[in-house]
Design a protein around this motif. Structure first.
Motif, PDB file in Angstrom:
ATOM      1  N   THR A  14     -22.718  23.556  62.618  1.00  0.00           N
ATOM      2  CA  THR A  14     -22.325  22.155  62.457  1.00  0.00           C
ATOM      3  C   THR A  14     -20.930  22.097  61.857  1.00  0.00           C
ATOM      4  OG1 THR A  14     -24.613  21.459  62.083  1.00  0.00           O
ATOM      5  CG2 THR A  14     -22.871  19.959  61.348  1.00  0.00           C
ATOM      6  N   ILE A  15     -20.050  21.293  62.470  1.00  0.00           N
ATOM      7  CA  ILE A  15     -18.706  21.070  61.936  1.00  0.00           C
ATOM      8  C   ILE A  15     -18.682  19.677  61.299  1.00  0.00           C
ATOM      9  CG2 ILE A  15     -16.237  20.947  62.425  1.00  0.00           C
ATOM     10  CD1 ILE A  15     -17.398  23.698  62.953  1.00  0.00           C
ATOM     11  N   ARG A  16     -18.302  19.611  60.034  1.00  0.00           N
ATOM     12  CA  ARG A  16     -18.260  18.326  59.329  1.00  0.00           C
ATOM     13  C   ARG A  16     -17.162  18.344  58.279  1.00  0.00           C
ATOM     14  NH1 ARG A  16     -20.105  19.320  54.312  1.00  0.00           N
ATOM     15  NH2 ARG A  16     -21.867  20.744  53.953  1.00  0.00           N
ATOM     16  N   THR A  17     -16.923  17.180  57.662  1.00  0.00           N
ATOM     17  CA  THR A  17     -15.956  17.069  56.572  1.00  0.00           C
ATOM     18  C   THR A  17     -16.520  17.705  55.304  1.00  0.00           C
ATOM     19  OG1 THR A  17     -15.017  15.034  57.468  1.00  0.00           O
ATOM     20  CG2 THR A  17     -14.696  15.434  55.123  1.00  0.00           C
ATOM     21  N   VAL A  18     -15.658  18.382  54.557  1.00  0.00           N
ATOM     22  CA  VAL A  18     -16.082  18.997  53.303  1.00  0.00           C
ATOM     23  C   VAL A  18     -16.539  17.916  52.326  1.00  0.00           C
ATOM     24  CG1 VAL A  18     -13.808  18.955  52.178  1.00  0.00           C
ATOM     25  CG2 VAL A  18     -15.447  20.764  51.609  1.00  0.00           C
ATOM     26  N   LEU A  19     -17.523  18.226  51.505  1.00  0.00           N
ATOM     27  CA  LEU A  19     -18.007  17.308  50.480  1.00  0.00           C
ATOM     28  C   LEU A  19     -17.267  17.558  49.163  1.00  0.00           C
ATOM     29  CD1 LEU A  19     -21.843  17.557  51.195  1.00  0.00           C
ATOM     30  CD2 LEU A  19     -20.201  15.854  52.042  1.00  0.00           C
ATOM     31  N   PRO A  20     -17.193  16.555  48.297  1.00  0.00           N
ATOM     32  CA  PRO A  20     -16.432  16.692  47.043  1.00  0.00           C
ATOM     33  C   PRO A  20     -16.872  17.861  46.167  1.00  0.00           C
ATOM     34  CG  PRO A  20     -16.960  14.381  47.447  1.00  0.00           C
ATOM     35  CD  PRO A  20     -17.712  15.170  48.486  1.00  0.00           C
ATOM     36  N   ASN A  21     -18.153  18.218  46.220  1.00  0.00           N
ATOM     37  CA  ASN A  21     -18.649  19.284  45.341  1.00  0.00           C
ATOM     38  C   ASN A  21     -18.590  20.669  45.988  1.00  0.00           C
ATOM     39  OD1 ASN A  21     -20.626  18.904  47.252  1.00  0.00           O
ATOM     40  ND2 ASN A  21     -22.343  18.991  45.804  1.00  0.00           N
ATOM     41  N   GLU A  22     -17.880  20.788  47.123  1.00  0.00           N
ATOM     42  CA  GLU A  22     -17.855  22.061  47.850  1.00  0.00           C
ATOM     43  C   GLU A  22     -16.518  22.794  47.745  1.00  0.00           C
ATOM     44  OE1 GLU A  22     -21.142  21.167  51.365  1.00  0.00           O
ATOM     45  OE2 GLU A  22     -19.047  20.548  51.703  1.00  0.00           O
ATOM     46  N   ALA A  23     -15.611  22.299  46.924  1.00  0.00           N
ATOM     47  CA  ALA A  23     -14.283  22.903  46.826  1.00  0.00           C
ATOM     48  C   ALA A  23     -14.349  24.362  46.362  1.00  0.00           C
ATOM     49  CB  ALA A  23     -13.397  22.087  45.896  1.00  0.00           C
ATOM     50  N   ASN A  33      -4.873  16.314  54.618  1.00  0.00           N
ATOM     51  CA  ASN A  33      -5.463  14.997  54.859  1.00  0.00           C
ATOM     52  C   ASN A  33      -6.931  15.094  55.230  1.00  0.00           C
ATOM     53  OD1 ASN A  33      -2.370  14.729  55.947  1.00  0.00           O
ATOM     54  ND2 ASN A  33      -3.045  12.920  54.836  1.00  0.00           N
ATOM     55  N   GLU A  34      -7.340  16.277  55.671  1.00  0.00           N
ATOM     56  CA  GLU A  34      -8.740  16.486  56.062  1.00  0.00           C
ATOM     57  C   GLU A  34      -9.069  17.967  55.926  1.00  0.00           C
ATOM     58  OE1 GLU A  34     -11.731  15.631  56.256  1.00  0.00           O
ATOM     59  OE2 GLU A  34     -11.897  14.471  58.116  1.00  0.00           O
ATOM     60  N   VAL A  35     -10.286  18.250  55.479  1.00  0.00           N
ATOM     61  CA  VAL A  35     -10.796  19.617  55.472  1.00  0.00           C
ATOM     62  C   VAL A  35     -12.143  19.606  56.172  1.00  0.00           C
ATOM     63  CG1 VAL A  35     -11.555  21.574  54.082  1.00  0.00           C
ATOM     64  CG2 VAL A  35      -9.611  20.187  53.315  1.00  0.00           C
ATOM     65  N   LEU A  36     -12.249  20.400  57.210  1.00  0.00           N
ATOM     66  CA  LEU A  36     -13.499  20.557  57.936  1.00  0.00           C
ATOM     67  C   LEU A  36     -14.178  21.849  57.501  1.00  0.00           C
ATOM     68  CD1 LEU A  36     -12.298  19.660  61.565  1.00  0.00           C
ATOM     69  CD2 LEU A  36     -13.368  18.142  59.891  1.00  0.00           C
ATOM     70  N   VAL A  37     -15.496  21.850  57.515  1.00  0.00           N
ATOM     71  CA  VAL A  37     -16.236  23.078  57.235  1.00  0.00           C
ATOM     72  C   VAL A  37     -17.232  23.333  58.360  1.00  0.00           C
ATOM     73  CG1 VAL A  37     -15.984  23.001  54.727  1.00  0.00           C
ATOM     74  CG2 VAL A  37     -17.928  21.834  55.810  1.00  0.00           C
ATOM     75  N   ALA A  38     -17.536  24.610  58.552  1.00  0.00           N
ATOM     76  CA  ALA A  38     -18.570  25.028  59.498  1.00  0.00           C
ATOM     77  C   ALA A  38     -19.804  25.418  58.691  1.00  0.00           C
ATOM     78  CB  ALA A  38     -18.087  26.205  60.340  1.00  0.00           C
ATOM     79  N   VAL A  39     -20.940  24.864  59.062  1.00  0.00           N
ATOM     80  CA  VAL A  39     -22.184  25.107  58.317  1.00  0.00           C
ATOM     81  C   VAL A  39     -23.170  25.836  59.209  1.00  0.00           C
ATOM     82  CG1 VAL A  39     -24.077  24.044  57.053  1.00  0.00           C
ATOM     83  CG2 VAL A  39     -21.795  23.019  56.952  1.00  0.00           C
ATOM     84  N   LEU A  40     -23.688  26.949  58.694  1.00  0.00           N
ATOM     85  CA  LEU A  40     -24.695  27.758  59.378  1.00  0.00           C
ATOM     86  C   LEU A  40     -25.862  27.951  58.424  1.00  0.00           C
ATOM     87  CD1 LEU A  40     -25.692  29.711  61.651  1.00  0.00           C
ATOM     88  CD2 LEU A  40     -24.397  31.512  60.467  1.00  0.00           C
ATOM     89  N   GLU A  41     -27.021  27.431  58.807  1.00  0.00           N
ATOM     90  CA  GLU A  41     -28.227  27.562  57.984  1.00  0.00           C
ATOM     91  C   GLU A  41     -27.962  27.117  56.537  1.00  0.00           C
ATOM     92  OE1 GLU A  41     -29.358  31.619  58.423  1.00  0.00           O
ATOM     93  OE2 GLU A  41     -30.103  31.373  60.477  1.00  0.00           O
ATOM     94  N   ASN A  42     -27.337  25.948  56.427  1.00  0.00           N
ATOM     95  CA  ASN A  42     -27.049  25.320  55.132  1.00  0.00           C
ATOM     96  C   ASN A  42     -26.020  26.074  54.294  1.00  0.00           C
ATOM     97  OD1 ASN A  42     -28.903  23.147  55.494  1.00  0.00           O
ATOM     98  ND2 ASN A  42     -30.588  24.540  54.955  1.00  0.00           N
ATOM     99  N   ARG A  43     -25.286  26.997  54.901  1.00  0.00           N
ATOM    100  CA  ARG A  43     -24.228  27.726  54.205  1.00  0.00           C
ATOM    101  C   ARG A  43     -22.889  27.449  54.871  1.00  0.00           C
ATOM    102  NH1 ARG A  43     -24.324  32.647  55.288  1.00  0.00           N
ATOM    103  NH2 ARG A  43     -25.984  32.598  56.860  1.00  0.00           N
ATOM    104  N   ILE A  44     -21.851  27.250  54.057  1.00  0.00           N
ATOM    105  CA  ILE A  44     -20.499  27.081  54.601  1.00  0.00           C
ATOM    106  C   ILE A  44     -19.960  28.449  54.994  1.00  0.00           C
ATOM    107  CG2 ILE A  44     -18.121  26.418  54.065  1.00  0.00           C
ATOM    108  CD1 ILE A  44     -19.211  24.279  52.230  1.00  0.00           C
ATOM    109  N   VAL A  45     -19.615  28.597  56.262  1.00  0.00           N
ATOM    110  CA  VAL A  45     -19.139  29.894  56.759  1.00  0.00           C
ATOM    111  C   VAL A  45     -17.720  29.806  57.323  1.00  0.00           C
ATOM    112  CG1 VAL A  45     -21.446  30.803  57.221  1.00  0.00           C
ATOM    113  CG2 VAL A  45     -20.262  29.486  58.991  1.00  0.00           C
ATOM    114  N   GLY A  46     -17.101  28.643  57.196  1.00  0.00           N
ATOM    115  CA  GLY A  46     -15.730  28.506  57.677  1.00  0.00           C
ATOM    116  C   GLY A  46     -15.119  27.201  57.209  1.00  0.00           C
ATOM    117  N   PHE A  47     -13.792  27.150  57.199  1.00  0.00           N
ATOM    118  CA  PHE A  47     -13.099  25.915  56.822  1.00  0.00           C
ATOM    119  C   PHE A  47     -11.807  25.791  57.620  1.00  0.00           C
ATOM    120  CE2 PHE A  47     -11.102  29.110  54.195  1.00  0.00           C
ATOM    121  CZ  PHE A  47      -9.766  28.727  54.178  1.00  0.00           C
ATOM    122  N   ALA A  48     -11.345  24.553  57.746  1.00  0.00           N
ATOM    123  CA  ALA A  48     -10.072  24.257  58.418  1.00  0.00           C
ATOM    124  C   ALA A  48      -9.388  23.128  57.667  1.00  0.00           C
ATOM    125  CB  ALA A  48     -10.311  23.846  59.866  1.00  0.00           C
ATOM    126  N   THR A  49      -8.127  23.308  57.307  1.00  0.00           N
ATOM    127  CA  THR A  49      -7.374  22.259  56.628  1.00  0.00           C
ATOM    128  C   THR A  49      -6.388  21.629  57.607  1.00  0.00           C
ATOM    129  OG1 THR A  49      -5.502  23.579  55.799  1.00  0.00           O
ATOM    130  CG2 THR A  49      -7.547  23.651  54.539  1.00  0.00           C
TER     131      THR A  49
END
Length: 246
Positions: free
Chosen positions: A94-103, A151-167
């Motif tokens: 799943t590709i989504r926007t990063v959440l505030p508590n995931e920095a 302006n945006e940070v996307l994260v890749a989520v696999l089985e509830n774990r962040i496994v990638g990011f894009a700024t």
């Protein structure tokens, strides 16, 4: 500087990170050299990071004569967003926007994914190697918490774990940029990077932008292949030089 299109900027982040006064300049040309060096001496700059076009050999040769050392070569690609953008689907990712508590999670992931990466900081043997590694994790973290970095940070989520990011960043009214991408070593080879690139294009369209750009080391062939497959074209390249003042 009068008569120059380039602008010297003191890098507060690099100074804080490496403990030395650092300045940066883009679009450096031969006519800028004298004034920039004078300004660096006046401002007590220790390290100057300068970029110039690879097509401008007169500037390159002048920089070599002035004690600048080549650190890397960047290639830039562009995508004109009027072209059709196809978004692939992945059952497990799943590709989504990063959440505030995931920095902090993104910071840790960046440290893992950029381990062994050889950029212009690492190419300079006068800079501490560990601090060079930390540049990217700090950059990724700041991108999650400050619009000054992204302006945006996307994260890749696999089985509830962040496994990638894009700024992602908006550079101008009509231009966006994919700035920093990282994939966990365990998740590489799953097509996540391409998912990020395609979703970055979709994000740019939603922002009303007309062009998206990306850049990388000239030796990073794998990502350039992905860019070409999704409709990017090369358009420019730059050398990065370092000049120390002792």
């Amino acid at each position: 500087m009068e008569g120059s299109s380039a602008s010297l900027v003191i890098s507060v982040l690099d100074e804080k990170h490496f403990g030395i006064k650092t300045a940066k300049i883009k679009d450096f040309t031969r006519q800028d050299v004298h004034g920039v060096l004078d300004q660096c001496y006046r401002d007590k700059v220790r390290l100057l990071i300068a970029r110039c076009s690879t097509a401008d050999m007169k500037t390159v040769q002048e920089l070599e004569r002035r004690g600048f050392l080549l650190m890397d070569t960047l290639v830039y690609y562009e995508h004109h967003l009027h072209l059709k953008i196809a978004i692939a689907r992945h059952e497990a990712i799943t590709i989504r926007t990063v959440l505030p508590n995931e920095a902090e999670k993104v910071r840790t992931l960046a440290a893992e994914s950029f381990k062994g990466y050889f950029g212009h900081y690492h190419a300079d043997n006068r800079l501490d190697a560990q601090k060079c590694d930390e540049v990217y994790s700090s950059w990724a973290f700041n991108s999650c918490i400050s619009k000054d970095f992204a302006n945006e940070v996307l994260v890749a989520v696999l089985e509830n774990r962040i496994v990638g990011f894009a700024t992602l960043r908006v550079n101008a009214l009509d231009e966006g940029e994919g700035v920093l991408f990282g994939i966990s070593p365990e998740a590489q080879g799953m097509g996540i990077y391409r998912l990020f690139i395609e979703n970055s294009l979709l994000w740019a369209v939603r922002q009303g932008l007309k062009r998206m750009i990306v850049s990388t080391q000239i030796t990073n062939i794998a990502v350039q292949k992905v860019w070409v497959r999704v409709g990017f074209h090369p358009y420019s390249s730059f050398y990065t030089f370092h000049r120390w003042f002792d």
